[in-house]
Structure formats: structure tokens, C-alpha cells
Design a protein around this motif. Sequence first.
Motif, short mmCIF file in Angstrom:
data_model
loop_
_atom_site.label_atom_id
_atom_site.label_comp_id
_atom_site.label_asym_id
_atom_site.label_seq_id
_atom_site.Cartn_x
_atom_site.Cartn_y
_atom_site.Cartn_z
N UNK A 287 -18.17 14.26 2.44
CA UNK A 287 -18.75 13.38 1.44
C UNK A 287 -20.24 13.18 1.69
N UNK A 288 -20.62 12.98 2.97
CA UNK A 288 -22.03 12.80 3.29
C UNK A 288 -22.84 14.04 2.94
N UNK A 289 -22.28 15.22 3.18
CA UNK A 289 -22.97 16.46 2.83
C UNK A 289 -23.19 16.56 1.33
N UNK A 290 -22.16 16.22 0.55
CA UNK A 290 -22.28 16.26 -0.91
C UNK A 290 -23.34 15.27 -1.39
N UNK A 291 -23.37 14.09 -0.78
CA UNK A 291 -24.36 13.08 -1.17
C UNK A 291 -25.78 13.54 -0.84
N UNK A 292 -25.95 14.18 0.31
CA UNK A 292 -27.28 14.68 0.69
C UNK A 292 -27.74 15.80 -0.23
N UNK A 293 -26.81 16.69 -0.60
CA UNK A 293 -27.17 17.76 -1.53
C UNK A 293 -27.59 17.20 -2.88
N UNK A 294 -26.88 16.17 -3.33
CA UNK A 294 -27.22 15.56 -4.61
C UNK A 294 -28.56 14.83 -4.53
N UNK A 295 -28.83 14.16 -3.41
CA UNK A 295 -30.12 13.49 -3.24
C UNK A 295 -31.26 14.50 -3.26
N UNK A 296 -31.06 15.64 -2.60
CA UNK A 296 -32.08 16.68 -2.59
C UNK A 296 -32.35 17.20 -4.00
#
Length: 424
Positions: A287-296
Motif C-alpha cells: 500500500x505504501x508503495x502504491x501511495x508513493x507512486x501516486x504521489x510521484x
Amino acid sequence: MTEVILQKLRELDISLDDMRGQGYDNGANMRGYKNGVQARIRNLNSRAFYVPCNAHSLNLVLNDSANCCLDAVLFFDIIQEMYTFFSASTQRWDVFRKYVKNLTVKPLSATRWSSRIDAIRPIRFQTAEIYDALEEISEDTSLTELIWYDLLCEINVTSKLLQSISLNIIESINQINNTKIFLQKYRSDENFEKILTQASYLANELGVQDSFSLNQFRTRRRKTHFDYESRDTPITDPKQNFKINFFHQILDNMLQSINDRFIQLEDHSKLFSFLYNISNVNNYEHLMKCCKDLQLALSSNDGLNSDINSVELCEEINTLQKHLQNENDPKAILQFICENKLIELFPNVYVALRILFTLPVTAASAERSFSKLKIVKNYLRSQISQDRLVGLATISIENQIANDLDIDDLVKDFASAKARKIHF
């Protein structure tokens, strides 16, 4: 084109920095990766995701498949020539209507390939009647019409769904995947034999040969340019030739074209896909990886600003799970946040969901309004001014809104605006 869009945004006092989605057709001047309109706008705002019109992409898939082999091209040429032959003469049309009662031949659309199902339907279900009215056509098109009717039926359903104004990006990719599954299953020996059986039954009804002719094609050899290239073994069996060079070639081309033309949609879908499974997310690291990708992806060109904070978004999703009761529909989740006034508690989830539903899926519903000009500007209105033409076209396009207007009030307003006498 880019300057026109920017100028219109300035006129409407809309900031370019607020743009999160842009959608156009598949013209090279619009979708070009380097100098297209979408690329120029993304250079100014990297968060303005470009989503090519999926209805146009699906239309191009059919166009690629219909031009991949000679038999497919000739088939649609015959369909068009048949319509031209009957419609060009009232006497021929009377003969046609004497045999064909329920359906009628229709012209092919040069742009909307999915609509060609209407042109093939009478050929598919009333071939015998049309054959009686058109005995001079000696080519047997029963096999190609059966295949194209099945394919266009499936594509037509997908095309209609992709033109829906309520469809979001995840639902679009799911529908495309369903179409790919259908094509993969259709490309089987079992389905090919079913088509041959149906074609044989139809041929018997027409009283024509129900098998492939050995003289219906000539063997073609591919020219080799180098000595080390080997020559292809020619296919002498006409049934195998039809299966490989028509049936398989069309389906393979269609599948490859779908994969190529919808790859950008799949990339956007993967970026937002975790928002469709909020209640069931258990893996914190994923989930954290998906959130970071979306933030980027939602960061500005300089990387200093972002619409969301990945750490806060991850924590908000974990907290929100306790209140959703296994609800995974993003629309229902967004409605839940708004109705319960929880925007301040889940600001990042709120923003992410709004951007998800902002991304355009299709531009076909708006573009289809161009055809209204053919209805509005007819022979009697050939000298119509531009302002009046735009007004009549707007009324025709937005006919649902126009039907709800109070005509009496409009007449009064118009009369008062045009009155030349002073009212005391």
C-alpha cells in the motif's frame, strides 16, 4: 492547438495547474509523445494525465483488423457495392424489398467502424433472400460475414459502454479485458469448425457449393531479399489457407492492436487500481508503495508540490478501512466521505478519488455532436450565419436541456429585447 486550449482556459479563468486529465482523439497532432498537444501541455503541467479516447482506440483496432488481409478488404467492399447497387435505382430497390422484408441494406460508415454491425446484420440473417435478389453476385461471402458479424457484435457492445459518460478508467480497462478474453476464446479450432458448419448450412440453403474450391486462390510466394532466407512452404489446402490467412490473421491483428492501443490506459489503471480495493488492503508495504507512486505521478514539474502526501494517504486508508464495512466501490467511498463530512479527516483520500473520477475515458460523446451540423445546415439553410448556426447546433446537441425550457418565457424575453417602442 495548444495555444487555443490555453487561451480558452485563460478566458474562463481556469488555472492550468489545476488540470489533472486531458482527453483527445488519436490524431498524431493531439497524442504525439514529443510535439503533440498532450505532450506540450504535460510539459507545462506534468499532472495533466493524458488518456486517449478509448472509443477512438477501439475504432482503430477494427480498422487495423479490417485492413490486415485482402479477404477482409474485399468483404466490406462487396457490402458497400451491394448497397450502392440496390439504392441507385428505384426498380432494383423494389426487387430487393420484394425478397427482403424485415431488414434492409445500409451504407458503411467511414469513421465509426463499430456501427458497421448494422450493415452486416441483413447479410448475416437474410443472405438467402438477398441472394435471390442479387443472383449475379457469384462470390460466396458466408464465411467472412459470419466471422465479422460475431466480432462486430462484441466490439459494438464494448464501444457503446466506452462512450458512457459515467464510465471510469478502471471499468474501462475491465471491459477491454473482457473483449480480449472473448477474442482469445473465439480464436480456437472449435469455434472455427462451428463457423464452417454454419456456413455449410447456409450454402445448402442457397444451393451453392458447401466446400472450399481448390481453384479459388493461387499460391503466392514471398520474395526473398537475401540468400540465407528460406522460402515459406506454400499452403495448398484451401480450408487451412482460409484459417491461417484470414481467421487467425484478423484475430491476431485485433488482439495485438488492442494491446498496443490501450497500453496507456493500463498504465493509468495500475496507478489508481489500489483505490478500488481500499477495504481489503492488508499488505502495508504494498500500500505504501502504491501511495508513493501516486504521489510521484501527482507531483508538479519541479517536484516541490504534490496533490497528496503518500504517508498520510496510507494512514488515512488504514483508518478508513474500519468505517467502510467491506465497501470497495470508489464512488460509494467518496459519497460516504462527503455525506458524513469527513473531508478534513481524509483529505488525501478525498483528493485521490476526485482525480480518479476526473480522468477522461472517452471524447466520442462530445465529438459525435459534429454530425449535428449536417442536420442543421441543410439546403434551406445554406446561407445561415455563423452565430445562428452555432445557436441551432447547440439546441440540437443539448436537446434534453432544451426540452425542459419554458418556451413562453423565452418568447417574452426575446420580444422585450427586440421591442422598438418604449413601454410606459
